[in-house]
Scaffold this motif. Structure first.
Motif, PDB file in Angstrom:
ATOM      1  N   VAL A   1      -3.803  -2.906  -8.700  1.00  0.00           N
ATOM      2  CA  VAL A   1      -3.338  -3.433  -7.412  1.00  0.00           C
ATOM      3  C   VAL A   1      -2.361  -2.490  -6.689  1.00  0.00           C
ATOM      4  O   VAL A   1      -2.541  -2.227  -5.492  1.00  0.00           O
ATOM      5  CB  VAL A   1      -2.735  -4.844  -7.585  1.00  0.00           C
ATOM      6  CG1 VAL A   1      -2.084  -5.330  -6.288  1.00  0.00           C
ATOM      7  CG2 VAL A   1      -3.829  -5.818  -8.010  1.00  0.00           C
ATOM      8  N   PRO A   2      -1.328  -1.947  -7.361  1.00  0.00           N
ATOM      9  CA  PRO A   2      -0.394  -1.085  -6.613  1.00  0.00           C
ATOM     10  C   PRO A   2      -1.090   0.099  -5.920  1.00  0.00           C
ATOM     11  O   PRO A   2      -0.824   0.370  -4.747  1.00  0.00           O
ATOM     12  CB  PRO A   2       0.584  -0.594  -7.690  1.00  0.00           C
ATOM     13  CG  PRO A   2       0.542  -1.654  -8.735  1.00  0.00           C
ATOM     14  CD  PRO A   2      -0.878  -2.141  -8.765  1.00  0.00           C
TER      15      PRO A   2
ATOM     16  N   THR B   1       3.931  -3.480  -7.334  1.00  0.00           N
ATOM     17  CA  THR B   1       3.415  -4.184  -6.151  1.00  0.00           C
ATOM     18  C   THR B   1       4.584  -4.622  -5.269  1.00  0.00           C
ATOM     19  O   THR B   1       4.570  -4.448  -4.042  1.00  0.00           O
ATOM     20  CB  THR B   1       2.586  -5.415  -6.590  1.00  0.00           C
ATOM     21  OG1 THR B   1       1.431  -4.956  -7.272  1.00  0.00           O
ATOM     22  CG2 THR B   1       2.168  -6.259  -5.398  1.00  0.00           C
TER      23      THR B   1
ATOM     24  N   LEU C   1      -3.012  -1.097  -2.922  1.00  0.00           N
ATOM     25  CA  LEU C   1      -2.149  -1.363  -1.758  1.00  0.00           C
ATOM     26  C   LEU C   1      -1.745  -0.067  -1.074  1.00  0.00           C
ATOM     27  O   LEU C   1      -1.739   0.031   0.155  1.00  0.00           O
ATOM     28  CB  LEU C   1      -0.899  -2.139  -2.186  1.00  0.00           C
ATOM     29  CG  LEU C   1      -1.138  -3.571  -2.688  1.00  0.00           C
ATOM     30  CD1 LEU C   1       0.172  -4.199  -3.141  1.00  0.00           C
ATOM     31  CD2 LEU C   1      -1.782  -4.440  -1.615  1.00  0.00           C
TER      32      LEU C   1
END
Lengths: 547, 105
Positions: free
Chosen positions: A335-336, A233, A339
């Protein structure tokens, strides 16, 4: 070209009314038109077709190449045929500010017998050709290679019912996502994309609560799945920072403790210097965010806020309806990738030198503002900055940045004219018209190319077509310096006066206010003769290229 | 066999899904008396044009496929469109049409 009332053309061999509806929903400034069903070839080969009466802000080519070149299925495409196809596509570039090709992929297996897949060789050759077109015309042609994978992934992509009943090739979920994707690109092209990311810290940039656990115990990097995902992230934020997006922190924490973690944790990829500013305290997050965007002079619509806490996200989204507040997945491992999938953040396009160094520019701006408090008046402060303004004519070297500034600037922009690079260059080369750029430098650093002037001669009068200044250098005497330059142009060219006419928009009040302040008039038009002088001192103006 | 009420609940889910991709002024109400299609001479106005009808029925078909209680239902979109004055007048008539067709099957 003004964004408002602009037109988008969809060139397709299938019914794209769903795609058109979604594009209209997401891009409200533009009118979307599509080629009539089964009329693609007829439209393309007929230069007098009604479709071509209009110049487009964007042409989207989303079709099976076989509908244009039926032989693609049978034979290996040769050099001659490839050149023919390429010329066909190049013609579209003359018809629009931008052209978007969706790339050529095989349709899902077993789908539509009339769209039998073209051979891998031909598909590869066509996609290589699109790559070369987009490289030859950067900023004009965009190519989405393999668009199926990012757009269609995880979706029920096709519907036989839709095809047989309405000749619509793609399920609504696909066309919706594709339209949203194009709309995000549209925002990027028109300077409406994300410029600032404000992030929380605990369980957003690292795993754990630094105030409770101590920085040594945070989950970040190492042989730990969650720690590794937080590390990725941070890596993603670092990539965006390198693309010119500012980073800031809004976190409910003890400032000293949090900054200690940022400085000392060995696995931190982001360090204090990577953040333009931060508000680490126990105040309301919305208030802190307001303070950050005011300091950095970036609108809420250009700001993305990321926080693992849905309550904080809700609070911020309520306080700033225009702000982008994505719902981060609860599963930290996702999450990464989440994004990376955010298309509201520039992933492509031409980055100027100013883009790359925007974060440093803002740090210099902050030092500049801090120095202001040491002086009794603004004049004294301006003199202390040792500002140098270098003015030169538009050249191929500064064209990209000039077009970007012209198309992105809203506040100090006299007439908010929008032009592509080509249109700007052609305009500037027309007799009786000239375009100048201003580069600003002071003792705190280089603000870069931050001013533009476009002028045209009408009889005995010099008309100011463009008076554009980046908000980074507003209120530092640059406005006055540029106006004095324009007046000197009038004298040099032996004209009798300068006319400035402001086209009011909801955002360019600062521009009108600047001129009104000088003439003590609420008018939108002002005329200056050769005796006019805009009072400013302590600024060195170097005119590198007058004519 | 699925009950009419259960079927209406599935149709309402499809309506919600459909609405998520519609403009605010083109949203269908999750009500049995929501008019779908404008029959000439019929006083109430339907919201959907022919493309809208197809989109809505495809969305509904997806929902019927996904719901365990409705998986055995046969739903022929093209037949529904051919009989739209009977089948697609309102959400209620759509539910009646699906149930009737499956009774015959």
């Amino acid at each position: 070209m003004s964004i408002k009332n602009s037109h988008i053309l969809i060139l397709s061999d299938t019914n794209q009314s769903n795609f058109s509806s979604y594009l209209s929903k997401y891009i409200k400034d533009a009118k979307v038109v599509t080629t009539p069903f089964n009329q693609l070839m007829q439209v393309l080969i007929n230069p007098t077709h009604a479709v071509w009466q209009q110049h487009y802000a964007l042409i989207i080519f989303w079709a099976n190449p076989k509908s244009l070149f039926p032989d693609l299925e049978k034979t290996l495409i040769g050099k001659h045929e490839m050149l023919h196809v390429k010329n066909f596509f190049l013609r579209l570039i003359d018809k629009a500010e931008r052209v978007l090709f969706t790339g050529f992929e095989n349709y899902p297996n077993g789908f539509y017998s009339q769209f039998e897949n073209i051979s891998s060789h031909n598909r590869y050759a066509l996609n290589m050709m699109l790559t070369s077109i987009s490289m030859e015309s950067p900023g004009v042609v965009s190519y989405l290679p393999g668009y199926y994978s990012p757009v269609v992934k995880g979706l029920h992509a096709v519907s036989e019912d839709l095809w047989y009943l309405s000749k619509t090739a793609w399920h609504r979920t696909v066309t919706d996502r594709m339209a949203s994707f194009v709309a995000d690109m549209w925002k990027q092209w028109h300077g409406l994309s994300v410029k600032l990311i404000i992030t929380d810290l605990d369980d957003t940039l690292w795993g754990g609560i630094v105030g409770d656990d101590g920085w040594e115990q945070l989950r970040l990097g190492g042989h730990d799945a969650v720690g590794e995902s937080f590390s990725d992230t941070q890596q993603q934020l670092l990539i965006w920072k390198k693309r010119g997006i500012l980073l800031a922190i809004a976190s409910k924490n003890d400032e000293e403790t949090a900054l200690q973690a940022i400085d000392r944790h060995p696995e931190m990829k982001l360090r204090k210097a990577d953040f333009s500013t931060w508000r680490i305290n126990w105040e309301d997050k919305a208030l802190n965010i307001q303070s950050i965007i005011t300091e950095l002079n970036i609108g809420a619509q250009h700001t993305l806020f990321m926080d693992d806490n849905p309550v904080e996200r809700y609070r911020v989204a309520q306080a700033f309806p225009d702000m982008i507040v994505p719902n981060l997945p609860a599963n930290k491992l996702e999450v990464p990738a989440f994004l990376r999938s955010l298309s509201c953040i520039p992933a492509t396009g031409v980055l100027t030198n100013e883009d790359m160094h925007r974060a440093e520019l803002y740090v210099a701006e902050q030092q500049r503002k801090n120095s202001m408090t040491a002086f009794s008046g603004i004049d004294e402060w301006i003199q202390s900055l040792n500002t140098v303004v270098s003015i030169e004519k538009l050249s191929h070297q500064n064209l990209t940045r000039a077009a970007q500034l012209l198309n992105k600037t809203n506040q100090m922009n006299l007439r908010t004219r929008r032009l592509s690079e080509d249109a700007l260059w052609n305009w500037s080369q027309t007799p009786g018209q000239a375009f100048y750029t201003a580069h600003v430098h002071d003792k705190f650093g280089d603000a870069g190319l931050t001013g533009l002037i476009g002028v045209s001669i009408h009889d005995d009068e010099l008309f100011v077509e463009d008076f554009v200044l980046s908000c980074r250098v507003m209120g530092r005497g640059i406005e006055e310096t540029l106006m004095n330059f324009i007046i000197s142009l009038m004298t040099e060219w032996q004209l009798s006066n300068v006319k400035v006419a402001c086209l009011l928009t909801p955002k360019n009040k600062p521009c009108r206010d600047f001129f009104s302040r000088y003439l003590l008039s609420d008018s939108h038009e002002w005329v200056f003769d050769s005796k006019a002088r805009f009072v400013v001192s302590g600024i060195q103006c170097n005119v590198i290229d007058f004519n | 066999m699925i009950t009419k009420d259960e079927l209406l609940q599935i149709i309402y889910k499809a309506v919600a899904d459909f609405n998520s991709m519609q403009d605010v002024d083109e949203q269908l109400a999750q009500q049995a008396n929501q008019v779908l299609f404008s029959r000439p001479g019929f006083t109430k106005e339907g919201l959907l044009d022919s493309m809208g009808l197809v989109n809505f029925l495809v969305t509904l078909d997806d929902w019927l496929d996904q719901q365990e209680s409705a998986q055995s239902l046969h739903f022929d979109i093209s037949d529904a469109l051919e009989n739209k004055e009977e089948a697609l007048l309102t959400i209620d008539s759509l539910a009646n049409y699906i149930l009737l067709k499956n009774k015959k099957v």
